[in-house]
Design a protein around this motif. Sequence first.
Motif, PDB file in Angstrom:
ATOM      1  N   MET A   1      -6.045   2.040   5.827  1.00 31.88           N
ATOM      2  CA  MET A   1      -5.037   3.092   5.890  1.00 31.88           C
ATOM      3  C   MET A   1      -3.684   2.442   6.210  1.00 31.88           C
TER       4      MET A   1
ATOM      5  N   CYS B   1      -9.639   1.498   0.749  1.00 33.70           N
ATOM      6  CA  CYS B   1      -9.314   2.912   0.532  1.00 33.70           C
ATOM      7  C   CYS B   1     -10.541   3.736   0.907  1.00 33.70           C
TER       8      CYS B   1
ATOM      9  N   GLY C   1       0.784  -1.234   0.000  1.00 33.14           N
ATOM     10  CA  GLY C   1       0.000   0.000   0.000  1.00 33.14           C
ATOM     11  C   GLY C   1       0.809   1.274   0.000  1.00 33.14           C
TER      12      GLY C   1
ATOM     13  N   ASN D   1     -12.800   5.115  -0.915  1.00 35.14           N
ATOM     14  CA  ASN D   1     -13.854   5.211  -1.926  1.00 35.14           C
ATOM     15  C   ASN D   1     -15.131   4.441  -1.600  1.00 35.14           C
TER      16      ASN D   1
ATOM     17  N   LEU E   1      -6.038   1.482  -6.256  1.00 32.06           N
ATOM     18  CA  LEU E   1      -6.362   2.539  -5.295  1.00 32.06           C
ATOM     19  C   LEU E   1      -6.216   2.084  -3.849  1.00 32.06           C
ATOM     20  N   ALA E   2      -6.131   0.781  -3.646  1.00 31.55           N
ATOM     21  CA  ALA E   2      -6.188   0.243  -2.287  1.00 31.55           C
ATOM     22  C   ALA E   2      -4.886   0.465  -1.522  1.00 31.55           C
ATOM     23  N   LEU E   3      -5.059   0.586  -0.214  1.00 36.09           N
ATOM     24  CA  LEU E   3      -3.931   0.693   0.715  1.00 36.09           C
ATOM     25  C   LEU E   3      -3.748  -0.589   1.524  1.00 36.09           C
TER      26      LEU E   3
ATOM     27  N   THR F   1       0.671   3.009  -3.402  1.00 34.92           N
ATOM     28  CA  THR F   1      -0.576   3.523  -3.946  1.00 34.92           C
ATOM     29  C   THR F   1      -0.448   5.019  -4.212  1.00 34.92           C
TER      30      THR F   1
ATOM     31  N   LYS G   1     -12.160   1.413   7.036  1.00 34.79           N
ATOM     32  CA  LYS G   1     -11.503   2.083   5.918  1.00 34.79           C
ATOM     33  C   LYS G   1     -10.002   1.889   6.018  1.00 34.79           C
TER      34      LYS G   1
END
Length: 551
Positions: free
Chosen positions: A476, A459, A79, A461, A426-428, A82, A474
């Motif tokens: 992080m 992420c 991640g 979104n 887009l993912a972490l 990203t 979410k």
Amino acid sequence: MTVTTRPTRTKSTGAWADGDRTPLNHNEEFKQEDDALNVRARIEDVYAQGGFGSISPDDLSGRFRWWGLYTQRKQGLDGTHTGEDGLDDEYFMMRVRSDGGRMSTEQLRTVAGISTEFARDTADVSDRQNIQLHWIRIEDVPEIWRRLESVGLSTTEACGDCPRTMLGSPVAGIDKAEIVDGTPAIDIIKREYIGSPEFSNLPRKYKTAISGSPVLDIAHEINDISFVGVEHPEHGPGFDVWVGGGLSVKPIFAQRLGVWVPLEDVPAVWHGVTSIFRDHGYRRLRNKARLKFLMADWGAEKFRQVLEDDYLGRRLVDGPEAVAPKGSRRDHVGIHEQVDGRVWVGAAPIAGRMTGTKLTRLADLAEAAGSQRIRFTPHQKVLVLDVEPDKADALAADLKEIDLDVHPSEWRRNVLACTGLEFCKLALTDTKNRARWTVEELEKRLTIDVPFSIHFNGCPNSCARSQVADVGLKGMLDKREDGTHQEVFQVHLGGALAEDTALARKTRALKVAGDDLPDYIERLARTYLAQRDEGESFALWVRRADEDDIR
């Protein structure tokens, strides 16, 4: 002395209705240069022959989406990478369009065969009621399309700034309690407008949901346009219309237009609302281009007036609001009697994770039980329709062998997860594997007797709807003192849809390490069980709970 004041100039929103078609960002430029639907010919005639390196940048990162294709994340990048260049692998994620979540066993076998032959046996059921494949090579796309289209499936506009896969009740036409079957409207919209240049250049993605189920099973509050079944006291069964919902970094619930629409008028109203979005939607900034921002600025009263005056040319009938029965379930899991006396069997994979091999076995089991109809739900669940009642229990036992549980624990039943770090650029954080491990740990530790939803997002979104879950997570990254990073999840609590609708409560600076999630959720659930009032859901409890009790 006369003082002359100059009128204040407002910055253009990029709305076509304002008379300015000048593209205001690169996405608008490439859409204007060439209709994204036209890229199919280049895929078939040029890129499939020339390979990944022959693909033009605007087609690769832009127009391919209109045909259900995104480059997936290059393997081995965690991640911390990203948001940087070089994340694109030379393989694609492909979305197979299945409006209303409908597939025959023949169609399912076709998708399963594509999975095993071209996608390394990957297959995920998404919360948009479709199947996502991975590891797709550009060289194989024309053959995949040929196979899909030979059985009536496609990837047309499964992604992109266009009308994406439409949600529908997975038990449409068979539910004994159904108010009205919305399937004919879905079919008309798909036939007349999907793949049409009329709506192939919208300001952003556009999500439709149509259901006549009384349990509000299509997450209507968070779609761009939804038609929800309702009984009008004078006109009978029809639909309550909601517009302008969406989550992501700026969550906004849809608003009711206050109208009642009969089944036969749904396509016309859909066309009108979609046209408003095309013409008046904000195209200047991508992060303000969803319909929810236009709706938030206009309000339902103005939106309805513009729809009636400028697009329909007639008034719509005022109508009542659709309200879900108290305590109703919306995922259709379990064994339920159909209107014809047969039953449907609804099962829960963990977070939608399947394989092509399992899909083939699912088709075999369904047919052995007398069924040729499969449905996917907006909650990442799988249904087998039209089962003879005396075969339902045996089917349930067989489905469990392929990780489809008809009588799941509340943990397993209520978990959702997006694609996550495994494939998404887009993912972490990881999501699918993390969700499975967390569910299996919680099943060992605690039995809970009420719905308790856990949604994993990699992420901000919110593809897995973290803001409307009991526990929304979410993804992080936190930096350790030694300079390395660990996956953590920001916690959102007490979100809900349909009943007690609200966005989740964001706790102050509460982040939980991925490895600590089972411990945290177990502690949270035990506190809720000890403190709840009779009949009080987790969402209602957590909204009144002390901060110390939810940390």
